[in-house]
Design an enzyme around this catalytic site. Structure first.
Site, PDB file in Angstrom:
ATOM      1  N   TYR A 144      23.882 -35.695  22.877  1.00 31.53           N
ATOM      2  CA  TYR A 144      23.897 -37.047  22.322  1.00 31.53           C
ATOM      3  C   TYR A 144      22.865 -37.126  21.207  1.00 31.53           C
ATOM      4  O   TYR A 144      21.738 -36.648  21.355  1.00 31.53           O
ATOM      5  CB  TYR A 144      23.566 -38.074  23.407  1.00 31.53           C
ATOM      6  CG  TYR A 144      23.447 -39.492  22.911  1.00 31.53           C
ATOM      7  CD1 TYR A 144      24.570 -40.210  22.523  1.00 31.53           C
ATOM      8  CD2 TYR A 144      22.204 -40.118  22.837  1.00 31.53           C
ATOM      9  CE1 TYR A 144      24.462 -41.522  22.068  1.00 31.53           C
ATOM     10  CE2 TYR A 144      22.081 -41.426  22.385  1.00 31.53           C
ATOM     11  CZ  TYR A 144      23.216 -42.118  22.005  1.00 31.53           C
ATOM     12  OH  TYR A 144      23.097 -43.417  21.555  1.00 31.53           O
ATOM     13  N   ASP A 239      17.866 -31.437  17.304  1.00 30.82           N
ATOM     14  CA  ASP A 239      17.575 -32.828  17.645  1.00 30.82           C
ATOM     15  C   ASP A 239      16.561 -32.813  18.779  1.00 30.82           C
ATOM     16  O   ASP A 239      16.895 -32.591  19.937  1.00 30.82           O
ATOM     17  CB  ASP A 239      18.857 -33.541  18.060  1.00 30.82           C
ATOM     18  CG  ASP A 239      18.620 -34.993  18.464  1.00 30.82           C
ATOM     19  OD1 ASP A 239      17.444 -35.392  18.597  1.00 30.82           O
ATOM     20  OD2 ASP A 239      19.608 -35.712  18.665  1.00 30.82           O
ATOM     21  N   LYS A 267      10.615 -40.929  20.100  1.00 29.08           N
ATOM     22  CA  LYS A 267       9.952 -41.116  21.388  1.00 29.08           C
ATOM     23  C   LYS A 267       8.434 -40.996  21.298  1.00 29.08           C
ATOM     24  O   LYS A 267       7.739 -41.939  20.973  1.00 29.08           O
ATOM     25  CB  LYS A 267      10.498 -40.114  22.423  1.00 29.08           C
ATOM     26  CG  LYS A 267      12.018 -40.069  22.543  1.00 29.08           C
ATOM     27  CD  LYS A 267      12.608 -41.284  23.193  1.00 29.08           C
ATOM     28  CE  LYS A 267      14.102 -41.121  23.410  1.00 29.08           C
ATOM     29  NZ  LYS A 267      14.742 -42.319  23.936  1.00 29.08           N
TER      30      LYS A 267
END
Length: 437
Positions: A144, A239, A267
């Site tokens: 994702y 990613d 994050k």
């Protein structure tokens, strides 16, 4: 377990927001019941609107590697807010955070801050297309990359077919810019590249896939990706929105010692504030405007409050043995749960890397692709999640999501949590709780 306040707040929220939430992962649809509304976090604990305390393994989906309300991060935020929340102009704090990252991460030479992981990935894809002059992207089933239109797609029916939109509102023409191949399948990637090599700008992967289970790949497979993309002039994008600064300061690139062409982050670099970033070599990054012709902009990019929070957090992550200690405590926690499951003959295994873990209801020694996850096993997670909440353990409300250990999760807390999880497993699977701490 009391939920009166959360239930009342949720009923009100449903009047304001679709489904009562501002992100679908916060909904409790896969586990049942009402989403908990939180009012306070401190260390490894959170308190809901009804005043109940939980050991938190969600950690805001990963960014709180130091736990909630860490004193140095909080002080940095307060000091920054006192000087202004946004300028839409350069600030010293952008330089300070960039310098800290680049001096301690040899896998990138320049960086650009944005406001989210999705924005970082979107920008990285545009950059790859601008550098190569090619239109197509290859992604992997089970990875994702945020809600980017071109990457919110699923696999077609063959080894080398264009993706199919997995969300309404994405035109077929956009989905047709993406080829989706299975994870851990060398032949599928070879076929896709053979068929479209001269049109492929980039291959993008979560080097540590952690959005659809923890689908740990072998170093050999990631090295294969590096080799085949380099041979065909295709850019490799890691990613690392989740794995970056989580499994080590240099993320998965450093963990596996593999240098991709572009890396995306998020994050942890915001210390709990909204942030993202992408980085690469100087040659690649100089294609970005205003130096180059790949346009990307953001009014809140490099927000001074987020930069201050990120610098405070990453400074702590650079303390000696920080990541070794994180990994050791996580391994002890995971190892105890796995031994309990074996002893009680429960089809349950915890996979982990660094301070990331995932509860899987399986007897398999490894799960490397999403099709190896039994959808029926999510019923076990649904039952376990409910019992864990009653015992004061909070996990993200989906069996496909991973959990996180922060530096605030001490050995004592993790031992307490392991005992509570063992008792919950025993209750769900009707086993003896003998030996539960």
């Amino acid at each position: 377990m009391q939920r009166q306040q959360s239930e009342a707040l949720f009923e009100e929220a449903k009047r304001y927001f679709p489904g009562g939430v501002n992100s679908p992962v916060r909904a409790f649809r896969s586990v049942g019941g009402t989403p908990l509304f939180f009012e306070k976090g401190d260390g490894c604990h959170v308190w809901d609107a009804d005043g109940q305390r939980y050991i938190d393994f969600c950690c805001s989906w990963g960014p709180l590697i130091l736990g909630h309300n860490h004193a140095k991060v909080r002080e940095a935020i307060v000091d920054a807010v006192g000087l202004g929340t946004s300028f839409g102009a350069p600030t010293r704090k952008e330089n300070e955070l960039a310098k800290l990252i680049l001096e301690n991460n040899r896998y990138i030479e320049m960086i650009r801050f944005v406001s989210s992981g999705t924005e970082a990935v979107m920008s990285a894809i545009r950059l790859a297309r601008g550098v190569t002059g090619r239109p197509l992207v290859i992604k992997f089933e089970g990875c994702y990359h945020g809600h980017v239109d071109a990457l919110l797609v699923k696999a077609g029916s063959g080894l080398s077919t264009f993706g199919i939109s997995s969300s309404a509102g994405i035109p077929e023409a956009v989905a047709n810019d993406t080829i989706v191949v299975p994870l851990n399948d060398r032949r599928a990637l070879e076929v896709a590249i053979s068929d479209y090599a001269h049109d492929i700008a980039a291959v993008i992967i979560e080097p540590i896939p952690a959005n659809n289970g923890l689908l740990l790949q072998t170093k050999e497979y990631l090295e294969f990706l590096r080799d085949i993309t380099r041979r065909h002039g295709i850019l490799l994008i890691f990613d690392e929105v989740i794995s970056g600064f989580r499994v080590g300061f240099s993320g998965a690139a450093g963990y596996y010692d593999i240098r991709p062409d572009i890396i995306t982050y998020g994050k942890i670099i915001g210390g709990g504030m909204p942030v993202g970033a992408y980085g690469a070599s100087r040659d690649i990054m100089r294609h970005i405007a205003p130096e180059g012709d790949v346009y990307q902009a953001g009014t809140l990019s490099g927000n001074p409050v987020a930069m201050a929070a990120g610098r405070a957090q990453l400074t702590e992550c650079l303390q000696p043995d920080f990541y070794q200690d994180q990994a050791q405590r996580t391994e002890a926690f995971v190892g105890r749960l796995n031994r309990f499951a074996v002893a009680q003959q429960i089809p349950f295994k915890v996979f982990s890397i660094g301070s990331i873990f995932w509860f899987a209801f399986t007897a398999k020694e490894a799960i490397r692709s999403s099709d190896e996850i039994d959808p029926k096993s999510m019923e076990h997670f649904r039952a376990l999640h409910k019992v864990l909440l009653e015992r004061g353990i909070y996990l993200g409300p989906s069996g496909y999501e991973v959990g996180f250990v922060s530096s605030a999760h001490t050995e004592a807390v993790l031992s307490e949590a392991a005992g509570l999880i063992e008792a919950a497993l025993a209750a769900v699977f009707n086993r003896s709780a003998e030996g539960v701490a």
